[in-house]
Design a protein around this motif. Sequence first.
Motif, PDB file in Angstrom:
ATOM      1  N   PHE A 146       0.844  -1.195   0.000  1.00  0.00           N
ATOM      2  CA  PHE A 146       0.000   0.000   0.000  1.00  0.00           C
ATOM      3  C   PHE A 146       0.885   1.252   0.000  1.00  0.00           C
ATOM      4  N   GLU A 147       0.668   2.110  -0.998  1.00  0.00           N
ATOM      5  CA  GLU A 147       1.463   3.326  -1.168  1.00  0.00           C
ATOM      6  C   GLU A 147       0.572   4.561  -1.068  1.00  0.00           C
ATOM      7  N   LEU A 148       1.128   5.645  -0.533  1.00  0.00           N
ATOM      8  CA  LEU A 148       0.425   6.921  -0.532  1.00  0.00           C
ATOM      9  C   LEU A 148       0.252   7.400  -1.964  1.00  0.00           C
ATOM     10  N   LYS A 149      -0.887   8.014  -2.250  1.00  0.00           N
ATOM     11  CA  LYS A 149      -1.142   8.577  -3.579  1.00  0.00           C
ATOM     12  C   LYS A 149      -0.982  10.084  -3.496  1.00  0.00           C
ATOM     13  N   TYR A 150       0.060  10.592  -4.115  1.00  0.00           N
ATOM     14  CA  TYR A 150       0.342  12.025  -4.092  1.00  0.00           C
ATOM     15  C   TYR A 150      -0.391  12.729  -5.224  1.00  0.00           C
ATOM     16  N   ASP A 151      -0.784  13.958  -4.964  1.00  0.00           N
ATOM     17  CA  ASP A 151      -1.564  14.720  -5.934  1.00  0.00           C
ATOM     18  C   ASP A 151      -0.614  15.382  -6.926  1.00  0.00           C
ATOM     19  N   GLY A 152      -0.378  14.714  -8.045  1.00  0.00           N
ATOM     20  CA  GLY A 152       0.560  15.249  -9.023  1.00  0.00           C
ATOM     21  C   GLY A 152       0.276  14.711 -10.402  1.00  0.00           C
TER      22      GLY A 152
ATOM     23  N   TYR B 211       8.418  11.360  -6.937  1.00  0.00           N
ATOM     24  CA  TYR B 211       8.248  10.183  -6.092  1.00  0.00           C
ATOM     25  C   TYR B 211       8.302   8.951  -6.996  1.00  0.00           C
ATOM     26  N   VAL B 212       9.391   8.207  -6.926  1.00  0.00           N
ATOM     27  CA  VAL B 212       9.630   7.083  -7.833  1.00  0.00           C
ATOM     28  C   VAL B 212       9.134   5.806  -7.170  1.00  0.00           C
ATOM     29  N   PHE B 213       8.153   5.132  -7.810  1.00  0.00           N
ATOM     30  CA  PHE B 213       7.549   3.973  -7.164  1.00  0.00           C
ATOM     31  C   PHE B 213       7.722   2.665  -7.924  1.00  0.00           C
ATOM     32  N   ASP B 214       8.245   2.695  -9.153  1.00  0.00           N
ATOM     33  CA  ASP B 214       8.421   1.438  -9.887  1.00  0.00           C
ATOM     34  C   ASP B 214       9.490   1.626 -10.958  1.00  0.00           C
ATOM     35  N   ALA B 215       9.999   0.505 -11.447  1.00  0.00           N
ATOM     36  CA  ALA B 215      11.003   0.517 -12.514  1.00  0.00           C
ATOM     37  C   ALA B 215      10.599  -0.466 -13.597  1.00  0.00           C
ATOM     38  N   LEU B 216      10.674  -0.017 -14.837  1.00  0.00           N
ATOM     39  CA  LEU B 216      10.399  -0.880 -15.979  1.00  0.00           C
ATOM     40  C   LEU B 216      11.685  -1.456 -16.553  1.00  0.00           C
ATOM     41  N   SER B 217      12.782  -0.717 -16.343  1.00  0.00           N
ATOM     42  CA  SER B 217      14.085  -1.144 -16.848  1.00  0.00           C
ATOM     43  C   SER B 217      15.166  -0.617 -15.918  1.00  0.00           C
ATOM     44  N   ILE B 218      16.170  -1.455 -15.647  1.00  0.00           N
ATOM     45  CA  ILE B 218      17.333  -1.070 -14.849  1.00  0.00           C
ATOM     46  C   ILE B 218      18.580  -1.558 -15.573  1.00  0.00           C
ATOM     47  N   ASP B 219      19.541  -0.656 -15.775  1.00  0.00           N
ATOM     48  CA  ASP B 219      20.793  -0.994 -16.467  1.00  0.00           C
ATOM     49  C   ASP B 219      20.545  -1.640 -17.824  1.00  0.00           C
ATOM     50  N   GLY B 220      19.508  -1.173 -18.505  1.00  0.00           N
ATOM     51  CA  GLY B 220      19.221  -1.639 -19.843  1.00  0.00           C
ATOM     52  C   GLY B 220      18.405  -2.911 -19.928  1.00  0.00           C
ATOM     53  N   ALA B 221      18.133  -3.546 -18.780  1.00  0.00           N
ATOM     54  CA  ALA B 221      17.377  -4.801 -18.781  1.00  0.00           C
ATOM     55  C   ALA B 221      15.898  -4.533 -18.514  1.00  0.00           C
ATOM     56  N   ASP B 222      15.041  -5.108 -19.329  1.00  0.00           N
ATOM     57  CA  ASP B 222      13.604  -4.997 -19.141  1.00  0.00           C
ATOM     58  C   ASP B 222      13.200  -5.880 -17.953  1.00  0.00           C
TER      59      ASP B 222
ATOM     60  N   ALA C 200       9.465   5.817  -3.249  1.00  0.00           N
ATOM     61  CA  ALA C 200       8.169   5.559  -2.615  1.00  0.00           C
ATOM     62  C   ALA C 200       8.118   4.090  -2.214  1.00  0.00           C
ATOM     63  N   SER C 201       8.287   3.807  -0.939  1.00  0.00           N
ATOM     64  CA  SER C 201       8.456   2.432  -0.479  1.00  0.00           C
ATOM     65  C   SER C 201       7.139   1.691  -0.322  1.00  0.00           C
ATOM     66  N   GLY C 202       6.179   2.271   0.359  1.00  0.00           N
ATOM     67  CA  GLY C 202       4.927   1.591   0.637  1.00  0.00           C
ATOM     68  C   GLY C 202       5.030   0.693   1.860  1.00  0.00           C
ATOM     69  N   ILE C 203       3.871   0.183   2.318  1.00  0.00           N
ATOM     70  CA  ILE C 203       3.787  -0.691   3.486  1.00  0.00           C
ATOM     71  C   ILE C 203       2.982  -1.926   3.120  1.00  0.00           C
ATOM     72  N   GLU C 204       3.503  -3.087   3.457  1.00  0.00           N
ATOM     73  CA  GLU C 204       2.797  -4.337   3.168  1.00  0.00           C
ATOM     74  C   GLU C 204       1.708  -4.603   4.201  1.00  0.00           C
ATOM     75  N   ASP C 205       0.625  -5.230   3.755  1.00  0.00           N
ATOM     76  CA  ASP C 205      -0.430  -5.766   4.612  1.00  0.00           C
ATOM     77  C   ASP C 205      -1.368  -4.702   5.192  1.00  0.00           C
TER      78      ASP C 205
END
Length: 214
Positions: A29-35, A119-130, A156-161
């Motif tokens: 669960f992550e906070l939703k920022y108004d942006g 606020y960065v919450f996910d990655a689609l690619s890192i170091d060129g790898a999908d 943006a880390s979020g909290i589990e559960d």
Amino acid sequence: MTQNLIIEASDLMLATRHPRSFSDPDWLFELKYDGFRCLAIKAGERVELWSRNGNPFNGSFPDIVMAISKVPGDFVWDAELTVDDDTGRPDFERLRQRAVTKTPKNVRAAAKSDPARLYVFDALSIDGADIRSLPLTERKLHLRKSFDNSNTLIYASGIEDEGRLVFEHVKELGLEGMIAKRLDSPYTKGRSRDWLKIKYSGYGRPAALGWGRK
């Protein structure tokens, strides 16, 4: 190399509206920022910022571009672009004003008076790898290792559960809502029920003007 991996704003994963908060050990669960939803791409020395609707943000947000350019490696991030008010809460009107500011002199002044945050919450690619096929938990680990928090770039880390607890925090802070994400879900294009958007009914502001939301 990332420059050979074609990822566009149309590839963003989108959340489905959900009527109420919930708790579940299989969800984050992550906070939703108004942006503005923002796709951030870095390939070599090239940095590109795109809105969810495919509008370029580079010209209006050089402070974000500069911060991303200093992060090592090539990557594609999914993030929320905000501008905070004097109390530290996201202020959509200030963000909107920055987005429509175009002349270099005014952009520099706006970046100084109303600095933006990503606020960065996910990655689609890192170091060129999908890495879109990896579960959310693994993508988060790769993302966390890729950069250090600063005043401009925030993980943006979020909290589990504990979704209900997170939503109480949303109400206390007067934020827009929260996003619930299934921990084992891959990153898939378009609307998904693996991401759920729960809005806080007590939050209100004028509608967005076309740059796109999460």
